[in-house]
Design a protein around this motif. Structure first.
Motif, short mmCIF file in Angstrom:
data_model
loop_
_atom_site.label_atom_id
_atom_site.label_comp_id
_atom_site.label_asym_id
_atom_site.label_seq_id
_atom_site.Cartn_x
_atom_site.Cartn_y
_atom_site.Cartn_z
N ILE A 5 45.44 48.18 50.81
CA ILE A 5 44.14 48.38 49.96
C ILE A 5 44.80 47.25 48.68
O ILE A 5 45.90 47.10 48.47
N GLY A 6 43.78 46.73 48.21
CA GLY A 6 43.97 45.81 46.76
C GLY A 6 42.96 46.39 45.74
O GLY A 6 41.89 46.81 46.24
N PHE A 7 43.65 46.42 44.73
CA PHE A 7 42.88 47.27 43.59
C PHE A 7 42.53 46.01 42.42
O PHE A 7 43.12 45.06 42.18
N ILE A 8 41.25 46.09 41.94
CA ILE A 8 40.75 45.36 40.99
C ILE A 8 40.36 46.24 39.86
O ILE A 8 39.57 47.27 39.63
N GLY A 9 41.38 45.94 38.78
CA GLY A 9 41.47 46.81 37.57
C GLY A 9 42.75 47.69 37.62
O GLY A 9 43.19 48.19 38.53
N PHE A 10 43.30 47.58 36.59
CA PHE A 10 44.40 48.65 36.22
C PHE A 10 44.66 49.34 35.14
O PHE A 10 45.46 49.39 34.41
N ASP A 63 43.65 37.44 50.27
CA ASP A 63 44.65 38.20 50.95
C ASP A 63 44.23 38.58 52.41
O ASP A 63 43.58 39.67 52.48
N PRO A 64 44.57 37.98 53.44
CA PRO A 64 44.15 38.52 54.84
C PRO A 64 44.55 39.75 55.38
O PRO A 64 44.00 40.38 56.22
N ASP A 65 45.75 40.30 54.46
CA ASP A 65 45.98 41.61 55.07
C ASP A 65 45.32 42.61 54.26
O ASP A 65 45.25 43.99 54.87
N ILE A 66 44.86 42.52 53.30
CA ILE A 66 43.96 43.64 52.55
C ILE A 66 42.78 43.75 53.31
O ILE A 66 41.80 42.99 53.48
N GLN A 67 42.59 45.23 53.61
CA GLN A 67 41.21 45.59 54.19
C GLN A 67 40.29 46.14 53.45
O GLN A 67 39.20 45.80 53.46
N LEU A 68 40.74 46.95 52.48
CA LEU A 68 39.93 47.73 51.44
C LEU A 68 40.18 47.05 50.11
O LEU A 68 41.38 47.15 49.68
N VAL A 69 39.06 46.99 49.18
CA VAL A 69 39.25 46.61 47.91
C VAL A 69 38.89 47.79 47.03
O VAL A 69 37.66 48.09 47.32
N SER A 70 39.45 48.32 46.11
CA SER A 70 38.94 49.45 45.26
C SER A 70 38.91 49.01 43.85
O SER A 70 39.55 48.31 43.42
N ILE A 71 37.69 49.02 43.54
CA ILE A 71 37.11 48.36 42.25
C ILE A 71 37.00 49.55 41.16
O ILE A 71 36.47 50.39 41.40
N GLU A 87 31.87 39.15 50.14
CA GLU A 87 31.69 37.90 50.72
C GLU A 87 33.07 37.54 51.28
O GLU A 87 33.24 36.46 52.20
N ASN A 88 34.12 37.98 51.00
CA ASN A 88 35.65 37.69 51.51
C ASN A 88 35.82 38.75 52.61
O ASN A 88 37.13 38.92 53.04
N ASN A 89 34.94 39.28 53.05
CA ASN A 89 35.04 40.36 54.28
C ASN A 89 36.08 41.41 54.19
O ASN A 89 36.86 41.92 55.04
N LYS A 90 35.96 42.06 52.78
CA LYS A 90 36.61 43.32 52.44
C LYS A 90 35.65 44.57 52.51
O LYS A 90 34.41 44.57 51.94
N HIS A 91 36.22 45.61 52.97
CA HIS A 91 35.54 46.87 52.73
C HIS A 91 35.69 47.22 51.33
O HIS A 91 36.65 46.74 50.39
#
Length: 346
Positions: A5-10, A63-71, A87-91
């Motif tokens: 997972i990658g997060f957008i926002g902290f 990042d090719p390893d990140i499957q899910l982006v949590s906004i 558009e970058n193929n992330k869930h």
């Protein structure tokens, strides 16, 4: 297999309502967190987890390893970040409200479906303890066919300084999105909707009061928020052809999180016995029955549990496209034009 997972926002959302639950699942791994403004002191607390922090959004999106982006950003930015992630193929998982318009929601859902990706809002209050108690009573069938239900999410906060925000910054979009979603998750799309949405503390600000009625063929559901309620209503009131259910007190997960507790600590989110719900009904023999309903333990992290199964195993996602669009249509129609009003969903 781990879901990365990658997060957008902290901000508060990420730190209070997401990460404490994500840590509970070994099958989840947070790889990177993007924040436009870096917070070194706060980042230091997360060193043991091996998270990479960045102020470059593409570090997450590319990042090719990140499957899910949590906004977890302000809702005005949800659409842009969600679209770029798809558009970058992330869930994609998006904090509530999903977006600000029905058109934006349709666009994102269409793009996700074209790419075979999952996108949905963070409807964590489907796992509120009080809501789980309500579902338990409904599933039992003890109260018969539903006649009416009422849901409250109230406060007593008299101060409301001028902020001159947009209509989408009010309580209806901020809290109504949860209470309406709970109803939609139980009963589906209503036939008609009545809304009374307005500011009651400060006319210079967006709404802090809403009364919404969702009409179904044989019953209606009412959801309400008011910031000037000193003596609380029941959280849920449910009436049926055989009996009634009433539950005082709101889910305690948020209270515990604010106090610095973590979901793995003893007593986290547990309801007090005096707040347990009560059901009264007539059984098949016509005998009057009274029961106390111990409150189940809520768990916001189950959103991620469902996402894991959807992404890794292809299972059905927790919040369907139709549910997303129905909630967004009710939100958007509610703030348009004059209130109060009644309208039919398109």
């Amino acid at each position: 297999m781990k879901l990365k997972i990658g997060f957008i926002g902290f901000g508060k959302s990420t730190n209070r309502y997401h990460l404490p639950y994500v840590w509970q699942w070994e099958k989840l791994e947070v790889c990177k967190i993007y924040s436009r403004t870096r917070k070194p002191e706060l980042e230091e607390q997360y060193k043991p987890y091996g998270i990479e922090f960045t102020s470059e959004i593409n570090d997450v999106l590319h990042d090719p390893d990140i499957q899910l982006v949590s906004i977890c950003t302000s809702h005005a930015s949800h659409y842009e970040f969600a679209r770029r992630s798809l558009e970058n193929n992330k869930h994609v998982l998006v904090e509530k409200p999903f977006v600000t318009t029905l058109a934006e929601a349709r666009d994102l859902i269409n793009l996700a479906n074209e790419k075979g990706l999952i996108i949905m809002p963070f409807q964590n209050r489907r796992f509120d303890s009080d809501f789980l108690a309500l579902k338990q009573v409904l599933s039992s069938g003890d109260i018969g066919d539903i006649v009416e239900m009422e849901s409250h999410f109230d406060y007593f906060r008299p101060d409301y300084p001028d902020n001159h925000g947009k209509k989408t910054d009010g309580a209806f979009y901020g809290l109504g999105v949860h209470t309406i979603d709970q109803i939609i998750s139980l009963f589906g799309r209503p036939d008609k909707v009545y809304t009374d949405i307005r500011p009651v503390r400060n006319p210079n600000n967006p709404d802090d009061y809403y009364h919404v009625e969702l009409f179904y063929p044989n019953f209606k559901a009412i959801v309400k928020t008011n910031h000037l309620v000193k003596i609380p209503y029941p959280k849920f009131t449910l009436h049926g052809t055989k009996g009634s259910f009433i539950k005082y007190g709101i889910d305690r997960q948020e209270e515990c999180l604010k106090a610095g507790m973590t979901p793995d600590q003893k007593g986290f989110g547990m309801d007090s016995e005096e707040s347990y719900g009560q059901v009264q009904f007539e059984d098949d023999d016509g005998k009057h029955v009274e029961e106390i309903i111990p409150t189940p333990i809520g768990n916001y992290g189950r959103v991620y549990d469902h996402l894991y199964d959807a992404v890794i195993y292809g299972k059905k996602k927790l919040v369907s496209d139709q549910e997303i669009l129905t909630v967004m249509e009710i939100l958007e129609m509610g703030i348009q034009g004059e209130n109060p009003k009644i309208y039919t969903l398109t």
